[in-house]
Scaffold this motif. Sequence first.
Motif, PDB file in Angstrom:
ATOM      1  N   ASP A 231       0.827  -1.206   0.000  1.00 25.16           N
ATOM      2  CA  ASP A 231       0.000   0.000   0.000  1.00 25.16           C
ATOM      3  C   ASP A 231       0.865   1.261   0.000  1.00 25.16           C
ATOM      4  OD1 ASP A 231      -2.265  -1.554  -0.036  1.00 25.16           O
ATOM      5  OD2 ASP A 231      -2.565  -1.471   2.140  1.00 25.16           O
ATOM      6  N   LEU A 232       2.001   1.224   0.700  1.00 27.31           N
ATOM      7  CA  LEU A 232       2.920   2.367   0.689  1.00 27.31           C
ATOM      8  C   LEU A 232       3.490   2.598  -0.706  1.00 27.31           C
ATOM      9  CD1 LEU A 232       5.029   2.030   3.961  1.00 27.31           C
ATOM     10  CD2 LEU A 232       3.460   3.856   3.369  1.00 27.31           C
ATOM     11  N   LEU A 233       3.938   1.524  -1.337  1.00 29.33           N
ATOM     12  CA  LEU A 233       4.554   1.655  -2.667  1.00 29.33           C
ATOM     13  C   LEU A 233       3.546   2.105  -3.717  1.00 29.33           C
ATOM     14  CD1 LEU A 233       6.920  -1.429  -2.796  1.00 29.33           C
ATOM     15  CD2 LEU A 233       7.480   0.936  -2.290  1.00 29.33           C
ATOM     16  N   ASP A 234       2.287   1.796  -3.502  1.00 26.70           N
ATOM     17  CA  ASP A 234       1.246   2.160  -4.460  1.00 26.70           C
ATOM     18  C   ASP A 234       1.010   3.669  -4.481  1.00 26.70           C
ATOM     19  OD1 ASP A 234      -0.499   1.374  -6.458  1.00 26.70           O
ATOM     20  OD2 ASP A 234      -2.212   1.302  -5.086  1.00 26.70           O
ATOM     21  N   THR A 235       1.529   4.404  -3.498  1.00 29.96           N
ATOM     22  CA  THR A 235       1.337   5.853  -3.475  1.00 29.96           C
ATOM     23  C   THR A 235       2.316   6.582  -4.406  1.00 29.96           C
ATOM     24  OG1 THR A 235       2.833   6.132  -1.577  1.00 29.96           O
ATOM     25  CG2 THR A 235       0.490   5.811  -1.098  1.00 29.96           C
ATOM     26  N   ILE A 236       3.352   5.909  -4.890  1.00 28.17           N
ATOM     27  CA  ILE A 236       4.313   6.529  -5.804  1.00 28.17           C
ATOM     28  C   ILE A 236       3.727   6.552  -7.212  1.00 28.17           C
ATOM     29  CG2 ILE A 236       6.631   6.355  -6.802  1.00 28.17           C
ATOM     30  CD1 ILE A 236       7.522   4.880  -4.332  1.00 28.17           C
ATOM     31  N   PRO A 237       3.790   7.701  -7.897  1.00 26.46           N
ATOM     32  CA  PRO A 237       3.301   7.737  -9.275  1.00 26.46           C
ATOM     33  C   PRO A 237       4.105   6.783 -10.157  1.00 26.46           C
ATOM     34  CG  PRO A 237       3.730   9.951  -8.469  1.00 26.46           C
ATOM     35  CD  PRO A 237       4.242   9.003  -7.444  1.00 26.46           C
ATOM     36  N   GLY A 238       3.417   6.014 -10.977  1.00 25.53           N
ATOM     37  CA  GLY A 238       4.079   5.088 -11.883  1.00 25.53           C
ATOM     38  C   GLY A 238       4.163   3.671 -11.359  1.00 25.53           C
TER      39      GLY A 238
ATOM     40  N   THR B   3       2.842  10.965 -16.082  1.00 26.22           N
ATOM     41  CA  THR B   3       1.803  11.509 -15.214  1.00 26.22           C
ATOM     42  C   THR B   3       1.818  13.027 -15.313  1.00 26.22           C
ATOM     43  OG1 THR B   3       3.336  11.486 -13.352  1.00 26.22           O
ATOM     44  CG2 THR B   3       1.877   9.584 -13.597  1.00 26.22           C
ATOM     45  N   LYS B   4       0.716  13.634 -14.957  1.00 21.88           N
ATOM     46  CA  LYS B   4       0.611  15.088 -15.054  1.00 21.88           C
ATOM     47  C   LYS B   4       0.836  15.725 -13.694  1.00 21.88           C
ATOM     48  CE  LYS B   4      -2.638  15.036 -18.840  1.00 21.88           C
ATOM     49  NZ  LYS B   4      -2.215  15.903 -19.891  1.00 21.88           N
ATOM     50  N   ASP B   5       1.557  16.809 -13.699  1.00 19.16           N
ATOM     51  CA  ASP B   5       1.782  17.648 -12.527  1.00 19.16           C
ATOM     52  C   ASP B   5       2.374  16.871 -11.351  1.00 19.16           C
ATOM     53  OD1 ASP B   5       1.761  20.204 -11.424  1.00 19.16           O
ATOM     54  OD2 ASP B   5      -0.074  19.774 -10.313  1.00 19.16           O
ATOM     55  N   THR B   6       3.416  16.082 -11.622  1.00 25.14           N
ATOM     56  CA  THR B   6       4.122  15.376 -10.555  1.00 25.14           C
ATOM     57  C   THR B   6       5.596  15.759 -10.579  1.00 25.14           C
ATOM     58  OG1 THR B   6       4.630  13.450 -11.919  1.00 25.14           O
ATOM     59  CG2 THR B   6       2.574  13.380 -10.658  1.00 25.14           C
TER      60      THR B   6
ATOM     61  N   ARG C 243      11.382  15.961 -17.486  1.00 25.88           N
ATOM     62  CA  ARG C 243      11.391  17.015 -18.508  1.00 25.88           C
ATOM     63  C   ARG C 243      12.605  17.926 -18.342  1.00 25.88           C
ATOM     64  NH1 ARG C 243       6.047  17.257 -17.087  1.00 25.88           N
ATOM     65  NH2 ARG C 243       6.425  19.158 -15.913  1.00 25.88           N
ATOM     66  N   ARG C 244      12.951  18.217 -17.115  1.00 28.63           N
ATOM     67  CA  ARG C 244      14.075  19.102 -16.836  1.00 28.63           C
ATOM     68  C   ARG C 244      15.396  18.469 -17.275  1.00 28.63           C
ATOM     69  NH1 ARG C 244      16.779  20.615 -11.616  1.00 28.63           N
ATOM     70  NH2 ARG C 244      17.180  22.830 -11.786  1.00 28.63           N
ATOM     71  N   LEU C 245      15.559  17.171 -17.019  1.00 31.81           N
ATOM     72  CA  LEU C 245      16.811  16.501 -17.359  1.00 31.81           C
ATOM     73  C   LEU C 245      16.892  16.105 -18.834  1.00 31.81           C
ATOM     74  CD1 LEU C 245      17.245  14.245 -14.227  1.00 31.81           C
ATOM     75  CD2 LEU C 245      18.549  16.272 -14.837  1.00 31.81           C
ATOM     76  N   THR C 246      15.755  15.861 -19.463  1.00 27.65           N
ATOM     77  CA  THR C 246      15.753  15.449 -20.865  1.00 27.65           C
ATOM     78  C   THR C 246      16.389  16.510 -21.755  1.00 27.65           C
ATOM     79  OG1 THR C 246      13.779  14.122 -20.542  1.00 27.65           O
ATOM     80  CG2 THR C 246      14.283  14.721 -22.782  1.00 27.65           C
ATOM     81  N   ALA C 247      16.165  17.757 -21.443  1.00 27.24           N
ATOM     82  CA  ALA C 247      16.706  18.838 -22.265  1.00 27.24           C
ATOM     83  C   ALA C 247      18.229  18.810 -22.284  1.00 27.24           C
ATOM     84  CB  ALA C 247      16.204  20.184 -21.750  1.00 27.24           C
TER      85      ALA C 247
ATOM     86  N   GLY D  15       4.417  19.252  -9.656  1.00 28.93           N
ATOM     87  CA  GLY D  15       5.083  19.538 -10.918  1.00 28.93           C
ATOM     88  C   GLY D  15       5.753  20.891 -10.969  1.00 28.93           C
ATOM     89  N   SER D  16       5.354  21.798 -10.098  1.00 26.91           N
ATOM     90  CA  SER D  16       5.959  23.133 -10.094  1.00 26.91           C
ATOM     91  C   SER D  16       7.039  23.261  -9.027  1.00 26.91           C
ATOM     92  CB  SER D  16       4.870  24.185  -9.867  1.00 26.91           C
ATOM     93  OG  SER D  16       4.252  23.962  -8.616  1.00 26.91           O
ATOM     94  N   TYR D  17       7.558  22.151  -8.537  1.00 26.12           N
ATOM     95  CA  TYR D  17       8.546  22.166  -7.463  1.00 26.12           C
ATOM     96  C   TYR D  17       9.797  22.951  -7.853  1.00 26.12           C
ATOM     97  CZ  TYR D  17      12.315  20.561  -4.449  1.00 26.12           C
ATOM     98  OH  TYR D  17      13.387  20.516  -3.616  1.00 26.12           O
ATOM     99  N   PHE D  18      10.300  22.736  -9.054  1.00 29.81           N
ATOM    100  CA  PHE D  18      11.557  23.360  -9.453  1.00 29.81           C
ATOM    101  C   PHE D  18      11.403  24.866  -9.668  1.00 29.81           C
ATOM    102  CE2 PHE D  18      12.237  18.925 -10.698  1.00 29.81           C
ATOM    103  CZ  PHE D  18      13.357  18.679  -9.939  1.00 29.81           C
TER     104      PHE D  18
END
Length: 168
Positions: free
Chosen positions: A9-16, A85-88, A95-99, A133-136
Amino acid sequence: MAPFRDALDLLDTIPGINQATAEVIIAETGGDMTRFASAKHFTSWAGACPGHHESAGRTKNTKARPGNPYLKGALGLAAFGAVRTKDTYLAARYRRLTARRGPLRALVAVEHSIITAIWHMLTTHKPYAELGGSYFTQRDTERATRRAITQLNQLGYTVTLNPMETTA
């Protein structure tokens, strides 16, 4: 998997991470993180940490370490799902590292973030805390402002900033 229901149940809270991926993670690790001294030891054992080669004082990037192939496969699927996923936080990190680094290296970095979170979650028995998603941009607002102004200047616009009035 009944004795490991709390960990699943704990692991299920991670997106993906879905139920099947969480079961593979628990099956390969045993759900007991006390055998790993730190999250770095755990990521190294799993083969999700970046490779490192130093020769003559020069550092060179190499492939990721060899590790548990079943766990690496599950982490790859989890990372692949998390970046869509959206907004995570994980999608923003990708996205930040892909560039700069490219999509495959960014995916390995997301795997590293996921497995580090898994170690902390199974050690402290607390659910995943989503940073958003707006953390950075929230972390360094001045940098985000400078970047936006520079982009607008390159497009030929002159920018004047007026701070918003806050009502308290």
